[in-house]
Motif scaffolding. Sequence first.
Motif, PDB file in Angstrom:
ATOM      1  N   ASP A  38       0.966  -1.117  -0.038  1.00 14.28           N
ATOM      2  CA  ASP A  38      -0.050   0.035   0.008  1.00 14.28           C
ATOM      3  C   ASP A  38       0.929   1.195  -0.005  1.00 14.28           C
ATOM      4  O   ASP A  38       0.368   2.174  -0.705  1.00 14.28           O
ATOM      5  CB  ASP A  38      -1.043   0.040   1.260  1.00 14.28           C
ATOM      6  CG  ASP A  38      -1.905  -0.975   1.367  1.00 14.28           C
ATOM      7  OD1 ASP A  38      -2.175  -1.828   0.038  1.00 14.28           O
ATOM      8  OD2 ASP A  38      -2.477  -1.312   2.000  1.00 14.28           O
ATOM      9  N   GLN A  42       0.350   3.686  -2.734  1.00 21.37           N
ATOM     10  CA  GLN A  42      -0.504   5.132  -2.606  1.00 21.37           C
ATOM     11  C   GLN A  42       0.234   6.093  -1.770  1.00 21.37           C
ATOM     12  O   GLN A  42      -0.255   7.266  -1.650  1.00 21.37           O
ATOM     13  CB  GLN A  42      -1.663   4.502  -1.884  1.00 21.37           C
ATOM     14  CG  GLN A  42      -2.643   3.533  -2.502  1.00 21.37           C
ATOM     15  CD  GLN A  42      -3.309   4.052  -3.914  1.00 21.37           C
ATOM     16  OE1 GLN A  42      -3.108   5.283  -4.331  1.00 21.37           O
ATOM     17  NE2 GLN A  42      -3.534   3.060  -4.841  1.00 21.37           N
ATOM     18  N   GLU A 192      -1.128  14.249  -3.338  1.00 19.68           N
ATOM     19  CA  GLU A 192       0.108  13.773  -4.075  1.00 19.68           C
ATOM     20  C   GLU A 192       0.212  14.675  -5.286  1.00 19.68           C
ATOM     21  O   GLU A 192      -0.536  14.852  -6.168  1.00 19.68           O
ATOM     22  CB  GLU A 192       0.146  12.374  -4.343  1.00 19.68           C
ATOM     23  CG  GLU A 192       1.164  11.662  -5.084  1.00 19.68           C
ATOM     24  CD  GLU A 192       1.169  10.373  -5.346  1.00 19.68           C
ATOM     25  OE1 GLU A 192       1.463   9.466  -4.401  1.00 19.68           O
ATOM     26  OE2 GLU A 192       0.563  10.068  -6.364  1.00 19.68           O
ATOM     27  N   ARG A 200      -3.396  14.915  -6.533  1.00 18.52           N
ATOM     28  CA  ARG A 200      -4.253  13.706  -6.470  1.00 18.52           C
ATOM     29  C   ARG A 200      -4.664  13.479  -4.952  1.00 18.52           C
ATOM     30  O   ARG A 200      -3.831  13.332  -4.155  1.00 18.52           O
ATOM     31  CB  ARG A 200      -3.528  12.522  -6.919  1.00 18.52           C
ATOM     32  CG  ARG A 200      -4.632  11.258  -6.910  1.00 18.52           C
ATOM     33  CD  ARG A 200      -3.661  10.015  -7.304  1.00 18.52           C
ATOM     34  NE  ARG A 200      -2.629   9.763  -6.300  1.00 18.52           N
ATOM     35  CZ  ARG A 200      -2.894   8.703  -5.338  1.00 18.52           C
ATOM     36  NH1 ARG A 200      -3.963   8.220  -5.031  1.00 18.52           N
ATOM     37  NH2 ARG A 200      -1.989   8.658  -4.537  1.00 18.52           N
ATOM     38  N   GLU A 202      -6.303  11.704  -1.430  1.00 19.39           N
ATOM     39  CA  GLU A 202      -6.539  10.295  -0.991  1.00 19.39           C
ATOM     40  C   GLU A 202      -7.023  10.709   0.402  1.00 19.39           C
ATOM     41  O   GLU A 202      -6.617  11.235   1.317  1.00 19.39           O
ATOM     42  CB  GLU A 202      -5.285   9.659  -0.744  1.00 19.39           C
ATOM     43  CG  GLU A 202      -5.441   8.084  -0.169  1.00 19.39           C
ATOM     44  CD  GLU A 202      -6.151   7.048  -1.287  1.00 19.39           C
ATOM     45  OE1 GLU A 202      -6.430   6.006  -0.932  1.00 19.39           O
ATOM     46  OE2 GLU A 202      -5.883   7.530  -2.378  1.00 19.39           O
TER      47      GLU A 202
END
Length: 255
Positions: A38, A42, A192, A200, A202
Amino acid sequence: MLFTTLPVMKATAKVQTAPSTDIASRVDTLDWVQVTTDLDAQGCAVLEGLLSPGECNALAALYPDDTNFRSKVVMGRHGFGRGEYKYFSYPLPDLIAGLRPALYARLCGIANRWNQTMGIDIRYPLAHEAFLKRCHDAGQVRPTPLLLQYGADDYNCLHQDLYGEHVFPLQVAILLSEPGRDFKGGEFVLTEQRPRMQSRPEVVPLRQGDAVAFAVHHRPVQGTRGFYRVNLRHGVSRIRSGHRHTVGVIFHDAK
């Protein structure tokens, strides 16, 4: 700026609920293959059930007692958001003192591999004590683990916890409150920024006792021409109601 008055929690609970050896064993039983996958994919990974509800409540109950801390920051005074946090002083509470080296030992291999992939020469020793000596020799001697407190309409702006020349590239945040019961809103957010692309986001869902491990500054991403660095920041969205406590476990100390 006005801040919501939070319920006063009595600082009578003790955090010595699990010896450091038990904490280390608990950390070792996590699925580190999945955590590594992960983090690589991510830039963050959830460590489910890292602390028990009793341990979470005991840590949150420390907040009113300033003898546990070296300093307090009111975010609104510095443009950091709304809410406040306090940096623990040395010696750290037993629970944090046990978690810090145990988590570091599991994360340092990932940190070294990331640096190698990104062409960064810095490598991190296997033992957290050795890394802290590196920090302290450079004048970074102030402990960075912290306890954060949020009330309604509080939030934490996107940021990076760097603190000095020596920065360990991963850190851990542990949610001490229960979403839906203690507070609403207040999601952990990571963004990010990749070159020539928009950011981006999350959003990481957590329950009480869950932790999230995440990149402090940047991480490697595979592109068509090899690996490149992406820049990350983290924060907390607006608390819609209630109150929220979090512990931040940062592995480098501050100047």
